[in-house]
Design an enzyme around this catalytic site. Structure first.
Site, short mmCIF file in Angstrom:
data_model
loop_
_atom_site.label_atom_id
_atom_site.label_comp_id
_atom_site.label_asym_id
_atom_site.label_seq_id
_atom_site.Cartn_x
_atom_site.Cartn_y
_atom_site.Cartn_z
N GLN A 28 -7.61 -4.19 -4.82
CA GLN A 28 -8.90 -3.14 -4.10
C GLN A 28 -7.87 -1.96 -3.40
OE1 GLN A 28 -11.46 -1.89 -6.09
NE2 GLN A 28 -10.70 -3.46 -7.27
N ASN A 68 0.50 -1.77 -0.12
CA ASN A 68 -0.35 0.17 0.10
C ASN A 68 0.68 1.25 -0.45
OD1 ASN A 68 -3.39 -0.40 0.05
ND2 ASN A 68 -1.71 -1.86 1.42
N HIS A 116 -7.88 -0.59 5.92
CA HIS A 116 -7.95 -1.48 6.76
C HIS A 116 -8.65 -2.76 5.82
CE1 HIS A 116 -8.81 -4.35 10.16
NE2 HIS A 116 -10.35 -4.98 9.50
C1 GAR Z 1 -3.14 -4.48 4.12
O1 GAR Z 1 -4.11 -5.81 3.57
C2 GAR Z 1 -3.65 -3.64 5.11
O2 GAR Z 1 -5.14 -3.17 4.58
C3 GAR Z 1 -3.86 -4.41 6.25
O3 GAR Z 1 -2.32 -5.08 6.29
C4 GAR Z 1 -2.25 -5.33 5.02
C5 GAR Z 1 -0.94 -4.77 4.57
O4 GAR Z 1 -0.09 -4.94 3.28
N1 GAR Z 1 -4.16 -3.64 7.62
C6 GAR Z 1 -4.70 -4.07 8.38
O5 GAR Z 1 -5.09 -5.31 8.62
C7 GAR Z 1 -4.89 -2.82 9.60
N2 GAR Z 1 -5.83 -3.08 10.98
P1 GAR Z 1 0.73 -3.97 2.88
O6 GAR Z 1 2.08 -3.91 3.84
O7 GAR Z 1 0.99 -4.35 1.67
O8 GAR Z 1 0.28 -2.78 2.21
#
Ligand code: GAR
Length: 200
Positions: A175, A15, A111
């Site tokens: 998404q 992200n 989230h």
């Molecule tokens: C993402 O899916 C984010 O939405 C989630 O962790 C992942 C991080 O992935 N966040 C949570 O669960 C927060 N409660 P990334 O490091 O590849 O962005």
């Protein structure tokens, strides 16, 4: 002047990478000025550096049980870098009321669920176990309660017959990468940030 944004991560940083990529657009109203991880080994730190963004590890384990001391170190870096808005992106550490109040209105999170449903961890597995037909992701303002706070944007994903956790997670993540930059840009353009400078 573009709003100076910091991204706080704990791991992979996909992200974060999507935010960095979106912010390259001259029309995007924010610039990613800094990335901070609470884990020194977060893959996202290298990803950020390769994208030309300053990235600093502030390992929470160095601070033991002292949550506020860790947050004060993070806060000092944010102020040093004149950060105006903070995006949590897979930052898997609860923030204290002190930090949340300090950055109130300037703190966004993503989230992987359609909040208020499925707060907390393992959202994809829980959605599948419950037999839900719809899932998704939410960008919201952070308040002191975990995964709560005013919702800024959501994206919906249909749960398909035969879906497994990995397949569903991948579609939600795609998404997320679209939603977070759009919600951030909208938030800045709406001038929803509190007046004046962040706390000094
Ligand atoms: C993402 O899916 C984010 O939405 C989630 O962790 C992942 C991080 O992935 N966040 C949570 O669960 C927060 N409660 P990334 O490091 O590849 O962005």
């Amino acid at each position: 002047m573009k709003t100076r944004v910091a991204v706080l991560i704990s791991g992979r940083g996909s992200n974060m990478a999507a935010l960095i990529e979106a912010a390259r657009d001259p029309e995007f109203p924010g610039e990613i000025a800094l990335v901070i991880s609470n884990r020194a080994d977060a893959a996202g730190l290298d990803l950020a550096r390769r994208a030309g963004v300053e990235a600093i590890g502030v390992p929470s384990r160095d601070f033991g049980q002292n949550r506020e001391a860790h947050e004060r170190a993070v806060d000092a870096l944010l102020l040093q870098h004149r950060v105006e808005l903070v995006c949590l992106a897979g930052y898997m550490r609860l923030l204290s009321p002190w930090f949340v109040d300090r950055w109130g209105g300037r703190l966004l999170n993503i989230h992987p669920s359609l909040l208020p449903a499925y707060k907390g961890l393992d959202t994809h597995a829980r959605v599948l176990a419950a037999g839900e037909r719809e899932h998704g992701c939410t960008v919201h303002l952070v308040t002191t309660a975990m995964d709560e706070g005013p919702i800024l944007a959501q994206a919906r994903v249909t749960v398909l017959p035969g879906d497994n956790e990995a397949a569903l997670a991948a579609r939600v993540l795609a998404q997320e990468h679209r939603l977070y930059p759009a919600a951030l840009a909208q938030y800045i353009r709406d001038k929803a940030l509190p007046d004046g400078q962040p706390p000094r």
